[in-house]
Scaffold this motif. Structure first.
Motif, PDB file in Angstrom:
ATOM      1  N   THR A 104      40.248 -28.740  13.773  1.00 39.44           N
ATOM      2  CA  THR A 104      39.345 -29.801  13.585  1.00 39.44           C
ATOM      3  C   THR A 104      38.568 -29.161  12.247  1.00 39.44           C
ATOM      4  N   GLY A 107      33.248 -30.165   8.327  1.00 43.28           N
ATOM      5  CA  GLY A 107      32.600 -31.016   7.311  1.00 43.28           C
ATOM      6  C   GLY A 107      31.594 -30.666   6.458  1.00 43.28           C
ATOM      7  N   TYR A 177      31.996 -32.135  14.355  1.00 45.37           N
ATOM      8  CA  TYR A 177      33.054 -32.520  13.532  1.00 45.37           C
ATOM      9  C   TYR A 177      34.596 -32.880  14.497  1.00 45.37           C
TER      10      TYR A 177
END
Length: 180
Positions: A104, A107, A177
């Motif tokens: 992941t 962000g 995220y």
């Protein structure tokens, strides 16, 4: 002297485990089961579980220090063994998740991105450094070399606690995220 020979006996295992664990985790982290033709759903339920395990580990570590300061050696011993077991459970789940799911990307932008990566990198590096410290502390306690155990534990405890707490912080920061 016999207790020191017990410690000497375990030193080669401590060194081996302290090298093998980070290397195996790094290798397995890059292995994706789908790339090996093994179709398995991403274990996306694991991150909140292993984050919770990190939080529980932090509580257990603090409880263990309180226990020993109150003279409850047996309780301290059980709590420290539990903390090691929790850390191993975390490690297994962490690797399993990363073998089944893509990484992941964080962000966040700006200062929060810097904060996140600082916490993440310090967490990773200290999680590697704490392995031999935990093992040395544990073996010294088993060897009943409590003076030397206390000396190394004073270094081990804050690092291990930091790793446990920052594991939770990293999860909380990246959780928005995750792709389901």
């Amino acid at each position: 002297m016999e207790n020191q020979s017990l410690e000497t006996k375990y030193n080669k295992y401590i060194i081996a485990v302290s090298i093998i664990i980070p290397v195996v985790v790094a290798v397995l982290f890059s292995v994706k089961l789908k790339d090996l033709g093994i179709q398995v759903e991403p274990l996306s339920f694991l991150p909140p579980i292993y984050a919770a395990i990190n939080g529980i580990t932090a509580v257990v570590l603090v409880s263990a220090v309180i226990a020993i300061k109150n003279g409850k050696r047996k309780l301290h011993e059980r709590l420290m063994t539990t903390a090691i077991a929790l850390s191993l459970a975390f490690l297994v789940m962490y690797v399993a998740y990363h073998m089944t799911a893509d990484s992941t990307k964080f962000g966040g932008e700006g200062v929060i991105q810097f904060v996140y990566f600082f916490i993440l990198l310090s967490h990773i590096f200290l999680s590697i450094a704490v392995i031999p410290l935990v093992l040395i502390s544990y073996v010294r306690a088993l060897s009943e070399r409590f003076d030397s155990h206390r000396r190394i534990a004073k270094i081990t405890f804050p690092i291990w606690l930091y790793v446990a707490v920052t594991g939770v912080i990293v999860y909380v920061m990246i959780a928005p995220y995750y792709v389901n």
